[in-house]
Each structure stands twice: as structure tokens, then as C-alpha cells.
Design a protein around this motif. Structure first.
Motif, PDB file in Angstrom:
ATOM      1  N   ALA A   1       0.424  -0.877   0.119  1.00 45.92           N
ATOM      2  CA  ALA A   1       0.287  -0.219  -0.359  1.00 45.92           C
ATOM      3  C   ALA A   1       0.873   1.173   0.022  1.00 45.92           C
ATOM      4  O   ALA A   1       0.769   2.124   0.112  1.00 45.92           O
ATOM      5  CB  ALA A   1      -1.194   0.051   0.954  1.00 45.92           C
ATOM      6  N   HIS A   2       2.514   1.134   0.830  1.00 50.27           N
ATOM      7  CA  HIS A   2       2.870   2.808   0.819  1.00 50.27           C
ATOM      8  C   HIS A   2       4.073   2.515  -1.006  1.00 50.27           C
ATOM      9  O   HIS A   2       4.714   3.364  -1.300  1.00 50.27           O
ATOM     10  CB  HIS A   2       3.862   1.769   1.122  1.00 50.27           C
ATOM     11  N   SER A   3       3.564   1.573  -2.206  1.00 49.39           N
ATOM     12  CA  SER A   3       3.928   1.762  -3.473  1.00 49.39           C
ATOM     13  C   SER A   3       2.947   2.624  -4.160  1.00 49.39           C
ATOM     14  O   SER A   3       2.016   2.400  -3.941  1.00 49.39           O
ATOM     15  CB  SER A   3       4.175   0.414  -3.967  1.00 49.39           C
ATOM     16  N   PRO A   4       4.181   3.090  -4.858  1.00 46.97           N
ATOM     17  CA  PRO A   4       2.939   4.003  -6.373  1.00 46.97           C
ATOM     18  C   PRO A   4       2.152   2.893  -7.230  1.00 46.97           C
ATOM     19  O   PRO A   4       1.409   3.756  -7.540  1.00 46.97           O
ATOM     20  CB  PRO A   4       3.909   4.968  -6.747  1.00 46.97           C
ATOM     21  N   LEU A   5       2.536   2.174  -7.400  1.00 40.85           N
ATOM     22  CA  LEU A   5       1.418   1.578  -8.194  1.00 40.85           C
ATOM     23  C   LEU A   5       0.863   1.368  -7.129  1.00 40.85           C
ATOM     24  O   LEU A   5      -0.220   0.453  -7.995  1.00 40.85           O
ATOM     25  CB  LEU A   5       2.352   0.197  -8.572  1.00 40.85           C
ATOM     26  N   PHE A   6       0.373   0.671  -5.734  1.00 39.46           N
ATOM     27  CA  PHE A   6      -0.685   0.487  -5.684  1.00 39.46           C
ATOM     28  C   PHE A   6      -2.136   1.363  -5.497  1.00 39.46           C
ATOM     29  O   PHE A   6      -2.831  -0.090  -5.552  1.00 39.46           O
ATOM     30  CB  PHE A   6      -1.018   0.838  -3.746  1.00 39.46           C
ATOM     31  N   ASN A   7      -2.344   1.884  -6.184  1.00 41.29           N
ATOM     32  CA  ASN A   7      -3.139   3.174  -6.490  1.00 41.29           C
ATOM     33  C   ASN A   7      -3.537   2.793  -8.450  1.00 41.29           C
ATOM     34  O   ASN A   7      -4.176   3.439  -9.100  1.00 41.29           O
ATOM     35  CB  ASN A   7      -4.084   4.127  -5.876  1.00 41.29           C
ATOM     36  N   VAL A   8      -2.922   2.235  -8.855  1.00 41.59           N
ATOM     37  CA  VAL A   8      -2.620   2.415 -10.392  1.00 41.59           C
ATOM     38  C   VAL A   8      -3.880   0.993 -11.376  1.00 41.59           C
ATOM     39  O   VAL A   8      -4.208   0.291 -10.629  1.00 41.59           O
ATOM     40  CB  VAL A   8      -1.262   2.018 -11.099  1.00 41.59           C
ATOM     41  N   PRO A   9      -5.087   1.600 -11.853  1.00 41.10           N
ATOM     42  CA  PRO A   9      -5.666   1.121 -12.312  1.00 41.10           C
ATOM     43  C   PRO A   9      -5.389   0.019 -12.951  1.00 41.10           C
ATOM     44  O   PRO A   9      -4.234  -0.952 -13.741  1.00 41.10           O
ATOM     45  CB  PRO A   9      -6.349   1.745 -13.429  1.00 41.10           C
ATOM     46  N   PRO A  10      -6.237  -1.642 -11.888  1.00 43.67           N
ATOM     47  CA  PRO A  10      -5.598  -2.457 -12.791  1.00 43.67           C
ATOM     48  C   PRO A  10      -5.690  -2.973 -15.052  1.00 43.67           C
ATOM     49  O   PRO A  10      -4.334  -3.914 -14.916  1.00 43.67           O
ATOM     50  CB  PRO A  10      -6.739  -3.447 -12.866  1.00 43.67           C
ATOM     51  N   GLU A  11      -6.133  -2.459 -15.398  1.00 46.93           N
ATOM     52  CA  GLU A  11      -5.931  -2.473 -16.537  1.00 46.93           C
ATOM     53  C   GLU A  11      -4.415  -1.406 -17.125  1.00 46.93           C
ATOM     54  O   GLU A  11      -4.024  -1.825 -17.958  1.00 46.93           O
ATOM     55  CB  GLU A  11      -7.179  -1.341 -17.837  1.00 46.93           C
ATOM     56  N   ASP A  12      -4.205  -1.531 -16.438  1.00 39.67           N
ATOM     57  CA  ASP A  12      -2.956  -0.034 -16.652  1.00 39.67           C
ATOM     58  C   ASP A  12      -2.405  -1.163 -16.565  1.00 39.67           C
ATOM     59  O   ASP A  12      -0.716  -0.245 -16.273  1.00 39.67           O
ATOM     60  CB  ASP A  12      -3.103   1.160 -16.037  1.00 39.67           C
ATOM     61  N   ILE A  13      -1.752  -1.916 -15.391  1.00 43.78           N
ATOM     62  CA  ILE A  13      -0.439  -2.694 -15.200  1.00 43.78           C
ATOM     63  C   ILE A  13       0.051  -3.570 -16.217  1.00 43.78           C
ATOM     64  O   ILE A  13      -0.855  -4.772 -16.817  1.00 43.78           O
ATOM     65  CB  ILE A  13      -1.246  -3.322 -14.400  1.00 43.78           C
ATOM     66  N   THR A  14       1.286  -3.133 -17.018  1.00 43.72           N
ATOM     67  CA  THR A  14       1.366  -3.963 -17.959  1.00 43.72           C
ATOM     68  C   THR A  14       3.243  -4.111 -17.460  1.00 43.72           C
ATOM     69  O   THR A  14       3.495  -3.911 -16.253  1.00 43.72           O
ATOM     70  CB  THR A  14       1.523  -3.403 -18.626  1.00 43.72           C
ATOM     71  N   PRO A  15       3.862  -4.921 -17.745  1.00 40.53           N
ATOM     72  CA  PRO A  15       5.192  -4.814 -18.088  1.00 40.53           C
ATOM     73  C   PRO A  15       5.934  -3.336 -17.823  1.00 40.53           C
ATOM     74  O   PRO A  15       6.959  -3.482 -17.494  1.00 40.53           O
ATOM     75  CB  PRO A  15       5.665  -5.882 -19.196  1.00 40.53           C
TER      76      PRO A  15
ATOM     77  N   GLU B   1      -3.124  -4.528   2.718  1.00 39.30           N
ATOM     78  CA  GLU B   1      -1.644  -3.990   2.730  1.00 39.30           C
ATOM     79  C   GLU B   1      -0.392  -4.129   1.682  1.00 39.30           C
ATOM     80  O   GLU B   1       0.684  -3.813   1.369  1.00 39.30           O
ATOM     81  CB  GLU B   1      -0.849  -4.880   3.689  1.00 39.30           C
ATOM     82  N   LEU B   2      -1.337  -5.714   0.865  1.00 42.14           N
ATOM     83  CA  LEU B   2      -0.547  -5.361  -0.743  1.00 42.14           C
ATOM     84  C   LEU B   2      -1.407  -5.914  -1.358  1.00 42.14           C
ATOM     85  O   LEU B   2      -2.836  -6.178  -1.150  1.00 42.14           O
ATOM     86  CB  LEU B   2      -0.412  -6.826  -0.405  1.00 42.14           C
ATOM     87  N   ARG B   3      -1.251  -5.342  -2.508  1.00 43.92           N
ATOM     88  CA  ARG B   3      -2.084  -5.617  -4.089  1.00 43.92           C
ATOM     89  C   ARG B   3      -1.599  -6.386  -4.627  1.00 43.92           C
ATOM     90  O   ARG B   3      -0.284  -5.787  -5.310  1.00 43.92           O
ATOM     91  CB  ARG B   3      -2.310  -4.100  -4.467  1.00 43.92           C
TER      92      ARG B   3
END
Length: 301
Positions: free
Chosen positions: A179-193, A256-258
Motif C-alpha cells: 500500500a506504500h508503493s506508487p503502483l498500489f493505486n494504478v488501475p488494473p487495466e494499466d498494469i503492464t510489463p 496491505e498488499l495488491r
């Protein structure tokens, strides 16, 4: 030196002292008092005529002769165990020892419940003393090769000719951030390599190449020995890394994790049952292996 029953008991306690890194570890493993452990080691040293180990403020350490005695005792005690198992088989009864090695954190995996396999085995009439070792795959393979354990279950990437590997199932592993990572709130559709290429990656040493094969142009910033250490660094917020989904579930539920799930990033880790290939399998081990595979089949119907 002629061995008595008392000598044999002292030998078993000495082996427990060595394999549990000292008197306190042996006391816990054997459920006997520390003075009793000390008395047996002292008695064995007197019978042999030399010191087996150094103990004191500097900690436990085998002497050179103690190391030689330990190696010889392993052969002796394995022969005794083999005899006990063989005599039990002649009486059509499961008896002897079952030394099982497991990869860490398997207890939370509902896809394959080692508890169910043990419960199935315990429904049989037997006189077997189970002993479970938890370790990394390379440690378990080493213990298999030197005869310290009878079989192991884990995610092995080696392929020793003297070991027999049997596929059991695949464990789903996903990239996670905290939850402390800047990636935590990235929308699922934007998760890419691409979006995770600048993140700090932590990998497990024994899975390093397998993990990196899914992450092109990403170099690990930290390498650890096990999944628990990996989870600690991921939870700190400075790292991302692969965790088994069943292991990460508790922190996901608490927010706490995503998971950073993506078809090109998710991976399956093969879990195998491994034994020594050049030795005949005892009835105890063969029966327990049957219970392992039958338990897995029943769980996944």
C-alpha cells in the motif's frame, strides 16, 4: 566398542543435537530436558574417549572428530531405520521413521494441503514417527542426497540424476506491491510489463532465473533466500516481487498488499515430490507418497 541400547539412544540424541544446531534445539525437537541431552552427549563422549563438540558462550560447534562421528552415525542410524522398516513390512505393518522435507509456507496452500495427506496417512494402522524439515529447495535436495530425509515436496529448479522428480501441481505466483508503493493505486487495466520496469524488484535466489524470465530488462535490486524475507521487503513499500497467491492473501484482505496481475507477468511454479532414484523406496515412504497424490486428487475434484 560394542553398542548397547543406551549407546544407540545417545547416538540418536547426538544426531538431533547436530541437526538442530545445539543442545537447546535438540531439547525442543526431542521434547526432553537439556540436562538429559547433556548427559547423553557426555556419556557418548566417555564411551568414545574424545570430545564430540564444543559448547559454551561461543556457541555449539562440532570438533573434527565429532564431524566424522556424525557422518558415520548417519549411516548407522539409517541402517537401523531400514531394518526396522523391513521388519515391519514382514509383519505387514507400517513402522519406522518418515523424514519429510517441505518448502516453506506450504501450510497456507489450500490447492495442496499437506495436512490432508498426513491425516489420510494417520488413518492407517501404523507405528511411524514423522519428522518434518522445512527448508529452501536447494537445502532439501542436499538433505535428500545425503540421506537426511526420505522425500521432499517443493519447487525445485535443479535436476540431479540421482533424484527422482514427480510433478504434483503448479503454484500460482503473482507480482505484488504494498500500500506504500506508487503502483498500489494504478488501475488494473494499466498494469503492464512496461509500467513496472522502473520498480525495485526482490527475487528469491532459488527462483531468480524463473522470475526474471517474465520480466525483461528488469534487474533485481535485492535477492533473498525465502518467501518470508521477500514479503518483508515488499511490505516495506520499496520493492515489488513474486509471492504465492495463497501466501499473500492475508495481506491482500487487510489492504496491505495488491497484486499486479497481468497475463504476461503471472507465472506458475511447478511443485514436485522428490526421492532418491537409486534406492528402493520403503513401504512407509511409498504409502505416504500415495496418500500425497490421492489427497491432492481429492482436494481438486
Amino acid at each position: 566398542m560394542r553398542f548397547s541400547d543406551a549407546d544407540l539412544k545417545s547416538c540418536r540424541i547426538f544426531r538431533a543435537v547436530v541437526e538442530n544446531s545445539g543442545f537447546t534445539g535438540a531439547q525442543i525437537a526431542l521434547n526432553i530436558s537439556q540436562p538429559s541431552v547433556s548427559a547423553h552427549i557426555k556419556a557418548l563422549e566417555q564411551r568414545l574417549g574424545f570430545d564430540l563438540c564444543k559448547r559454551g558462550k561461543s556457541g555449539f560447534q562440532l570438533t573434527e572428530k565429532g564431524e566424522r562421528v556424525y557422518e558415520e552415525l548417519k549411516r548407522l542410524l539409517h541402517s537401523v531405520e531400514h531394518f526396522e522398516i523391513a521388519m515391519g513390512e514382514l509383519r505387514h505393518r507400517l513402522t519406522g521413521a518418515l523424514r519429510l522435507g517441505l518448502a516453506s509456507n506450504m501450510v497456507t496452500d489450500e490447492q495442496f494441503s499437506i495436512r490432508n495427506a498426513m491425516e489420510r496417512f494417520n488413518q492407517r494402522v501404523h507405528d511411524v514417527s514423522p519428522n518434518i524439515h522445512i527448508g529452501t529447495p536447494d537445502m532439501l535436495e542436499k538433505e535428500l542426497l545425503n540421506g537426511s530425509i526420505h522425500l521432499a515436496i517443493g519447487n525445485f529448479t535443479s535436476n540431479f540424476n540421482t533424484l527422482l522428480y514427480r510433478k504434483l501441481y503448479d503454484e500460482k505466483n503473482t507480482l505484488y506491491c504494498s500500500a506504500h508503493s506508487p503502483l498500489f493505486n494504478v488501475p488494473p487495466e494499466d498494469i503492464t510489463p512496461t509500467i513496472i520496469k522502473d520498480a525495485n524488484l526482490v527475487t528469491r535466489a532459488y527462483l531468480n532465473q524463473m522470475e526474471l524470465s517474465h520480466l525483461r530488462d528488469i534487474h533485481p535490486r535485492a535477492v533473498v533466500s525465502n518467501m518470508e524475507a521477500q514479503a518483508i521487503l515488499i511490505l516495506s513499500g520499496n520493492y515489488i516481487g513474486y509471492l504465492a497467491d495463497h501466501y499473500a492473501e492475508r495481506w491482500v484482505e487487510r489492504g496491505e498488499l495488491r497484486s499486479l496481475a497481468h497475463p504476461d507477468l503471472d507465472k506458475l511454479i511447478p511443485f514436485q515430490v522428490v526421492t532418491r532414484s537409486e534406492m528402493s523406496t520403503s513401504q512407509v515412504v511409498a504409502t505416504f507418497i500415495d496418500d500425497i497424490f490421492n489427497s491432492f486428487t481429492q482436494t481438486n475434484k
